[in-house]
Design a protein around this motif. Structure first.
Motif, short mmCIF file in Angstrom:
data_model
loop_
_atom_site.label_atom_id
_atom_site.label_comp_id
_atom_site.label_asym_id
_atom_site.label_seq_id
_atom_site.Cartn_x
_atom_site.Cartn_y
_atom_site.Cartn_z
N GLY A 200 5.68 1.52 6.98
CA GLY A 200 5.36 0.26 7.66
C GLY A 200 3.65 0.39 8.01
O GLY A 200 3.24 -0.86 7.97
N LEU A 201 3.41 1.28 8.30
CA LEU A 201 1.36 0.92 8.30
C LEU A 201 0.46 0.89 7.14
O LEU A 201 -0.16 -0.06 7.14
N ARG A 202 1.15 1.14 6.13
CA ARG A 202 0.42 0.97 4.17
C ARG A 202 0.68 -0.59 3.98
O ARG A 202 -0.29 -1.11 3.77
N ASP A 203 2.43 -0.52 5.01
CA ASP A 203 2.36 -2.59 4.38
C ASP A 203 1.77 -3.14 5.35
O ASP A 203 0.62 -4.06 4.84
N ILE B 299 9.58 0.98 -1.62
CA ILE B 299 9.32 1.96 -2.04
C ILE B 299 8.72 2.74 -0.85
O ILE B 299 7.22 2.01 -0.24
N GLU B 300 8.87 3.91 -0.55
CA GLU B 300 8.45 4.78 0.57
C GLU B 300 8.35 6.52 -0.14
O GLU B 300 9.19 6.90 -0.47
N HIS B 301 7.14 6.99 0.13
CA HIS B 301 6.61 8.54 -0.62
C HIS B 301 6.98 8.87 0.04
O HIS B 301 6.14 8.91 2.11
N ASP B 302 7.37 10.39 -0.05
CA ASP B 302 7.68 11.19 0.97
C ASP B 302 5.86 11.96 1.20
O ASP B 302 5.80 12.73 0.60
N PRO B 303 5.68 12.35 2.33
CA PRO B 303 4.91 12.40 2.67
C PRO B 303 4.31 14.08 2.21
O PRO B 303 3.84 14.99 1.84
N GLY B 304 5.33 15.17 2.37
CA GLY B 304 5.54 16.75 2.18
C GLY B 304 6.17 16.83 0.64
O GLY B 304 6.01 18.21 0.66
N GLN C 2 -4.86 -11.49 6.56
CA GLN C 2 -6.39 -10.41 6.08
C GLN C 2 -7.07 -9.89 7.82
O GLN C 2 -7.07 -8.78 7.05
N LEU C 3 -7.21 -10.57 8.05
CA LEU C 3 -8.01 -10.08 9.38
C LEU C 3 -7.19 -9.37 10.41
O LEU C 3 -7.72 -8.54 10.71
N MET C 4 -6.03 -9.59 10.91
CA MET C 4 -4.47 -8.65 11.41
C MET C 4 -5.69 -7.73 10.15
O MET C 4 -4.86 -6.21 11.03
N SER C 5 -4.83 -7.39 9.05
CA SER C 5 -4.63 -5.96 8.57
C SER C 5 -5.60 -5.48 8.33
O SER C 5 -5.35 -4.17 8.68
#
Length: 344
Positions: A200-203, A308-313, A176-179
């Motif tokens: 990856g960043l969202r995870d 699942i990964e969302h396409d930003p565009g 939690q602290l690292m996140s």
């Protein structure tokens, strides 16, 4: 006592199991919402009639509410679902209250969301529930708390309070602290750089969305165990900085991290398995996910896990379907035949 996410979910699971549940919350509106969602009733009984009290309040209030419950309900076993045990037990002992009817516990399930609207009777199914009896817990009280966890569908683990706090510090509080550390750093990243962010960043930052007021209490109650872990992380970070220009040393650092992921239990607590991933493009449209899983079922392939990964565009997502390696080709062919776009 307490009808947030965890308290209301426990109440829903017990009600579903046929137990008569009575709800209390300092915020009466939370209890009303929990009752409306099948968690129990707002009516009260004679205090002597209660058999079990589950205390599900914020960490800073646990000791006081547990002591109150032991005094108010003379025939009830009392447990709590707090995430820190050692400090609470010490505070209770300092009051001189008889703790024979108290046995702590901690279901290792939750969410960055809170409140009774997010509750579910299935929250604890196949999740670990730690039972933390102390040296004066009555055997009957321990059995009652074990039965509670079983009714909620959880897997039981028994630990001493201090051992529990060390363990949750390592596997829950430090992450939690690292996140939060990584997520807080995003405030200094230019907006155009954030457009490059992937899953990856969202995870890494997902759990940083948790309630800071709640986590403040958890961290304060477990600061001793966390300080040891943070000092070790500080030392490891210093070593990484020192070898950053040494590719071999950096690779060794990354390989150690990879081995760490393999140390985590796999599906249903079994040893980790190497699944194959089939990535399928899925439109952001009603019914798309249901249709996809229907087609996977028709193909006769068992899904071991998904990402699942969302396409930003574009309004599409990339669904990673994890299956047995031998089934990956069958699944890819079947999905292509049914009109899905499979990414390689």
């Amino acid at each position: 006592m307490g009808t947030g996410l965890v308290g209301a979910s426990v109440a829903q699971a017990m009600t579903r199991a046929g137990v008569e549940v009575h709800l209390q919350d300092a915020r009466y509106s939370h209890a009303v919402v929990a009752a409306s969602r099948g968690a129990g009733t707002l009516t009260s009984l004679d205090p002597a009639a209660y058999q079990l009290v589950v205390v599900a309040v914020p960490p800073g209030a646990l000791a006081a509410v547990i002591a109150e419950a032991l005094d108010t309900y003379p025939n009830a076993t009392v447990t709590d679902v707090g995430s820190v045990k050692g400090v609470v037990l010490a505070q209770l002992r300092a009051t001189g209250v008889d703790l024979a009817r108290y046995c702590g516990s901690h279901p290792m399930a939750g969410s960055q969301k809170d409140g009774p609207l997010t509750a579910s009777p299935d929250l604890f199914v196949d999740r670990t529930w730690v039972i933390t009896p102390h040296d004066t817990s009555a055997a009957q009280s321990v059995l009652v708390v074990r039965r509670l966890a079983e009714m909620c569908g959880a897997r039981l683990v028994t630990m001493a309070a201090q051992h529990h706090d060390e363990a949750v510090g390592q596997v829950s509080h430090i992450p939690q602290l690292m996140s939060a550390l990584v997520a807080g750093g995003l405030l200094d990243v230019p907006a155009e750089h954030l457009q490059l962010a992937g899953q990856g960043l969202r995870d890494v930052t997902r759990i940083a969305a948790g309630d800071p007021k709640l986590w403040r209490q958890i961290i304060a109650a477990n600061s001793g165990a966390l300080r040891v872990e943070l000092e070790e992380l500080h030392e490891d970070l210093g070593k990484l900085i020192a070898v950053l220009d040494d590719p071999d040393a950096v690779e060794a650092f990354l390989a150690r991290g990879r081995r760490g992921t393999q140390a985590l239990p796999g599906k249903h607590g079994s040893a980790p398995s190497a699944w194959a991933e089939v990535v399928i493009e899925i439109p952001d449209a009603p019914g798309a996910l249901a249709r996809l899983f229907t087609d996977i079922e028709t193909a006769g392939v068992n899904v071991e896990d998904i990402t699942i990964e969302h396409d930003p565009g574009r309004p599409v997502g990339m669904l990673g379907v994890h299956v047995e390696p031998a089934a990956s080709g069958v699944l890819a062919t079947a999905m292509t035949d049914r009109g899905w776009t499979v990414r390689t």
